[in-house]
Enzyme design. Structure first.
Site, PDB file in Angstrom:
ATOM      1  N   GLU A  66       0.868  -1.171   0.000  1.00 33.42           N
ATOM      2  CA  GLU A  66       0.000   0.000   0.000  1.00 33.42           C
ATOM      3  C   GLU A  66       0.901   1.216   0.000  1.00 33.42           C
ATOM      4  O   GLU A  66       1.698   1.409   0.921  1.00 33.42           O
ATOM      5  CB  GLU A  66      -0.874  -0.023   1.244  1.00 33.42           C
ATOM      6  CG  GLU A  66      -2.045   0.904   1.131  1.00 33.42           C
ATOM      7  CD  GLU A  66      -2.517   1.339   2.482  1.00 33.42           C
ATOM      8  OE1 GLU A  66      -2.794   0.468   3.314  1.00 33.42           O
ATOM      9  OE2 GLU A  66      -2.563   2.555   2.698  1.00 33.42           O
ATOM     10  N   CYS A 123      -1.369   8.831   4.165  1.00 31.00           N
ATOM     11  CA  CYS A 123      -1.302   8.511   2.735  1.00 31.00           C
ATOM     12  C   CYS A 123      -2.596   8.911   2.051  1.00 31.00           C
ATOM     13  O   CYS A 123      -2.640   9.121   0.848  1.00 31.00           O
ATOM     14  CB  CYS A 123      -0.938   7.058   2.484  1.00 31.00           C
ATOM     15  SG  CYS A 123      -1.749   5.920   3.546  1.00 31.00           S
TER      16      CYS A 123
END
Ligand SMILES: Cc1cc2nc3c(=O)[nH]c(=O)nc-3n(C[C@H](O)[C@H](O)[C@H](O)COP(=O)(O)OP(=O)(O)OC[C@H]3O[C@@H](n4cnc5c(N)ncnc54)[C@H](O)[C@@H]3O)c2cc1C
Length: 1002
Positions: free
Chosen positions: A760, A794
């Site tokens: 990720e 993020c």
């Protein structure tokens, strides 16, 4: 109490148990048969008046019933009203109208009333609906519209209908208009309380504008107030949230310092004209702060001798009765008379949602309307007994409530009723015809079209919701007897005081799992308790020695040895360990928060959210693991054999996690891998080793064997050594795209089995804002998305696209709102933005900001403390999105304007970037939202909200393309990716034939 002793704090329990409250309320309700009969008679008369009055007095109510919220048309109408008047450009307005009207069947609505308004609206809406056919594209429909009557005609008619609707609920666009209109209406001596509409300040400029508008209004009202005694004089209502851009519990000190003097100044002005001056009631988390500001203003000696000061109290709040006691005690202490307006409360739906999102133990408001109604009567009784120190003002459009209050009062002295302008005319006309001595004040909103939208939506909700009295009274099919049912009769037993379909916040995900526990910062006692616990738990951070490459190799070997036992441990046992870990995490929340603050520089709200996320991961993967890793799935096949598919661990998983969520992402990766039956070697970020160590200790304590979970501390080189080891069966990684690529290459370069990588990574996350979006909401969502956690998520927003027709105002509000953020020590609950992770990150971000300052237009440049790794938040406007070429991991937002007609280009630009993690869309046009979602395969799309804080199980998180491999963390497909599949086929007929088949009965 001596007058100079400190003011008493309001410390009623935030969200007490409903059954206990219900038992007390039911027992305390005075009911005598003669009184009940009088209530029935009065209420029946009032209902008859409402029902008879439709064609002249209640025309808007009639229209709202026609388009009730339970119909598609009603919902479409509400959304239309909410946004249309603020859309400046024709193209967006047309698309919006078409989108909304295409959702209903306006053309076939029979017009039941001949009132002008109903005719006008139905005409406008009906006409539009006839030309907008379902299935038409925007282009073809607009072309058809232009050909037949022309888009401008539809737009004009619809806007006109919305304006009429607004005019019905708003007394005037300016205070002078409103006063003139009141004068014209008020020949009969109607009392007014004026309310300056607005959304609540987001910027200092907003707060000053609202202040000036209140001050101007008080002067204007005062000038025309005449000589009547105070209680018959006009008044004004103020919203504290309009007077300060951060009217929130955590900004307590600042609010007391900055807002209180403003309120006192306005109150002095009101005193000067001897006007009523009421502080409106807002959301439950602001109640304690409101009361403190209210008390500080009351204590001001300059206001002595004035009886017009007052407060609104919401009966849907479980603390309403305690608020009345508290305010009465203040009135006694300062020897003052006060006005208290009793309302039921306008933010019920918001309160329920907030409590669920925050994971509170219970709701601060009731969940059954009858409980609110009963509490209203209880509070009314209390207020009436406090006369004359308290002057009660009963605000309701409910005939039964009004009749009951009248009965409780017994007379007409020392109190008044209140209604909203544009509502309740028929009811109060009838009441006053029968009891001319009763007084009714009209709450009269004042404001231009831009400001009335949120208010209008509240009124549409109130009139259109099935549960509302106005809606029911207007529906002739509802028998009068039904409307006369007493709240305690509807409630039944105290144990039924909660709504059966509204679970407690902790039960939101039941029967699968318990929700993680949160905290309401507006509950001061809870906040103080937590802060003290954190302070008590704080210890100096230990020094952690990084591992050597030999340690790393030894950890893999140890994990490989631990794998056999752990993978054979029943899934149920593995899951139980995770559930135990979740429980322990909640018990030791304060310890983890202290570590997160000290080691990762996270703010209190971020820490609470992070612990909750970690808890949710543990429970979610435990639940999923039980479902997926049990006995396997039996598959169909020929008789005489048994086929089962099951999942099992792969071996040793290396889990490499980042510093920005050192607990949640760390535990998310580790618990998923463990639940799938793998042994894990976890390598946390080198910036946050202590949090990781505490998390691993907790898992071991919860029952995860030491051999199955190894911790290896160190930097990227140690991570690389782990990945390169030949015994690794899988890697899960969260971090930068470059490192993910390096891991991928390292894995690919190895001989032996091909090892899966779950990665990720980040992204240049975007948000698209069109002209139908609400600026205040955009400001809130953009500021949270870009600056919360100092932009170190993020999911954080990096690039904002704003439609140019509204860009100036949007950017101004975003910048103004960002300016109000407090940057500083993360251990102080008032801090919104803490430091970035280290000096290296700070240097990189500062360099980017310096470059952008030269190359782009600076829309906002904040300031930051000079000591420590603080980075000042910035908003830069770019001419072109291509100027932003990489993820900037900090509190720096980039904005680009776009033309409505160029939306496709914006989408192409986003798609071209290759990142696909989070995307925000702020628009009221469903068609636009659908178009964007369809075009962009972004992992997490958020509509009309912020783009951060994905909730485990509710918003599985993760992207594709340059943003990651998937599957989504906290989603149903995550665990299987950590597992092997095994099919087991057993020939059950091998030994002794197919006994089962032969035993089948004929
Ligand atoms: C003069 C005036 C001033 C006002 N000032 C304020 C203010 O300062 N702050 C504020 O918040 N509101 C304020 N209001 C709005 C007010 O809260 C609503 O108008 C009022 O709730 C409607 O109540 P009712 O008795 O007219 O209608 P009813 O239909 O009898 O009651 C509707 C109310 O019941 C409550 N309710 C609905 N469903 C549930 C449920 N499932 N569980 C529990 N409760 C439920 C909600 O409060 C809802 O608004 C004011 C209203 C007036 C008339």
């Amino acid at each position: 109490m001596p007058p100079d002793s400190p003011l008493p704090a309001f410390d009623a329990a935030y969200a007490p148990d409903d059954a206990t409250l219900a038992a007390a309320l039911i027992a305390a309700m005075p009911r005598d048969p003669a009184g009940e009969a009088r209530i029935d008679t009065t209420a029946t008369g009032l209902i008859a008046a409402i029902r008879a009055g439709d064609h002249h007095l209640g025309s808007v109510e009639a229209m709202l019933r026609e388009y009730a919220l339970s119909t598609r048309e009603g919902l479409a109408l509400m959304v239309l009203a909410e946004a249309l008047l603020r859309v400046p450009d024709a193209a967006t307005a047309d698309a919006f109208i078409e989108d909304r009207l295409g959702q209903g069947d306006f053309a076939h609505h029979r017009i039941k009333s001949d009132a002008l308004l109903v005719n006008a609206s139905a005409w406008a809406l009906g006409l539009s609906a006839r030309v907008v056919q379902a299935g038409d594209t925007p282009q073809s429909t607009l072309a058809a519209l232009a050909k037949r009557i022309g888009a401008p005609a539809v737009r004009a008619a619809t806007r006109q209908a919305m304006r009429l609707l607004g005019n019905h609920f708003v007394l005037g666009e300016t205070i002078d208009d409103a006063l003139a209109r009141a004068q014209a209406h008020g020949a009969g001596g109607a009392r007014y309380s004026y309310d300056m509409l607005g959304e609540g300040a987001r910027t200092q400029a907003d707060a000053e504008r609202y202040y000036a508008s209140y001050a101007r209004a008080i002067e204007a009202i005062g000038r025309t107030a005449g000589n009547a005694p105070l209680q018959a004089r006009p008044g004004i209502s103020v919203k504290l949230s309009a007077l300060h851009p951060r009217f929130e519990a955590v900004s307590h000190d600042r609010v007391m310092r900055e807002l209180t003097p403003r309120l006192i100044e306005l109150a002095r002005q009101a005193k000067h004209h001897d006007l009523g001056f009421t502080v409106d009631a807002e959301e439950a988390d602001r109640l304690e702060l409101s009361l403190e500001v209210f008390a500080a203003c009351l204590a001001d000696p300059s206001l002595k001798g004035w009886d017009g000061y007052g407060l609104a109290v919401q009966a849907y709040q479980k603390r309403a009765s305690a608020v009345i006691d508290h305010v009465d005690a203040l009135a006694q202490r300062f020897d003052r008379r006060l006005m208290l307006r009793l309302v039921k409360g306008a933010y019920w739906d918001t309160e329920i949602k907030r409590a669920q999102e925050r994971g509170l133990d219970d709701y601060p408001v009731f969940t059954r309307k009858a409980m609110t109604d009963l509490n209203y009567l209880h509070c009314a009784d209390k207020l009436l007994r406090l006369r004359p120190r308290i002057f009660p003002q009963f605000a309701s459009h409910n005939a039964l409530t009004v009749a009951s209050v009248r009965e409780l009062a017994g007379d007409s002295d020392g109190y008044e009723f209140q209604r909203l302008h544009g509502m309740g005319e028929a009811l109060y006309a009838r009441l006053r015809a029968e009891h001319p001595e009763l007084e009714c004040r009209i709450y009269a909103p004042v404001g231009g079209h831009r400001d009335l939208l949120a208010y209008l939506v509240r009124r549409l909700l109130e009139n259109g919701a099935n549960s509302s009295f106005v809606a029911q009274a207007g529906d002739d099919t509802v028998p009068v007897a039904e409307l006369l049912r007493r709240p305690e009769e509807i409630i039944g037993a105290p144990n039924d005081a909660r709504h059966p379909n509204i679970p407690l916040p902790r039960d939101l995900f039941q029967p699968q799992r318990q929700n993680s526990r949160g905290i309401e910062f507006g509950d001061r006692a809870a906040l103080q308790r937590l802060v003290s616990e954190i302070d008590a738990a704080r210890r100096p951070l230990p020094r952690i020695t990084p591992a050597t490459p030999e340690d790393a190799a030894a950890a893999i070997v140890a994990a490989r040895d631990g794998f056999a036992d752990w993978s054979r441990t029943p899934a149920d046992t593995r899951a139980a360990a995770l559930v135990r870990a979740a429980d322990l995490l909640e018990q030791r929340r304060a310890n983890f928060i202290a570590l997160l603050e000290d080691e990762a520089g996270k703010t209190l709200d971020d820490c609470v959210a992070e612990v909750r996320e970690a808890v949710d991961y543990c429970r979610y993967y435990a639940t999923e693991g039980r479902r997926l890793f049990g006995d396997g799935v039996v598959l169909p096949g020929p008789t005489g054999e048994r086929n089962t598919l099951r999942l099992r661990g792969r071996g040793v998983f290396v889990a490499i996690s980042p510093w920005n969520f050192p607990l949640a992402i760390f535990l998310g990766q580790v618990t998923a891998a463990l639940m799938a039956g793998n042994a894990v070697v976890a390598k946390p970020a080198e910036q946050t080793p202590v949090v990781a160590e505490a998390a691993v200790r907790l898992l071991h304590e919860s029952g995860v064997p030491r051999a199955a979970l190894q911790l290896v501390q160190g930097d990227g080189a140690i991570g690389a050594a782990l990945v390169a080891h030949r015994d690794v069966a899988g890697v899960v990684f969260t971090g930068s795209t470059e490192v993910a690529r390096a891991i991928n290459r390292a894995l690919a370069a190895k001989d032996g089995p091909i090892v899966p990588l779950i990665a990720e990574t980040g992204g240049i996350n975007t948000m698209i804002v069109d002209a139908t979006a609400l600026p205040e909401q955009v400001a809130d969502d953009v500021v949270a998305s870009a600056f919360r956690s100092a932009g170190q998520r993020c999911s954080a927003l990096r690039l904002l696209f704003v439609q140019d027709d509204v860009a100036d105002r949007m950017i101004e509000m975003i910048a103004g709102s960002a300016r109000e953020l407090t940057i500083g020590d993360p251990r102080d609950p008032a801090t919104h933005i803490g430091p970035v992770i280290d000096a290296e990150a700070k240097a990189k971000l500062d360099a980017h900001a310096a470059k952008m300052t030269r190359e782009a237009s600076v829309q906002f440049a904040g300031t930051a403390p000079t000591q420590g790794n603080y980075v000042a938040p910035h908003v830069f406007e770019l001419r072109d999105a291509s100027h932003l070429t990489e993820e900037v991991f900090g509190p720096i937002l980039h904005v680009v304007r776009y033309k409505a007609s160029d939306l496709d280009d914006v989408l192409a630009t986003i798609a071209r970037s290759g990142y696909a993690l989070t995307l925000g869309v702020q628009s009221r046009i469903d068609d636009t939202v659908a178009r964007i979602v369809d075009r962009l395969a972004i992992g997490n799309v958020y509509v009309n909200r912020n783009i951060i804080g994905a909730v485990v199980g509710a918003q599985p998180f993760g992207g594709s393309g340059l943003s990651g491999t998937g599957p989504k963390a906290g989603g149903p497909h995550y665990l299987p990716r950590f597992a092997l599949e095994q099919t087991l086929s057993i020939n059950t007929a091998a030994a002794g034939g197919n006994a089962a088949l032969l035993s089948e009965q004929d």
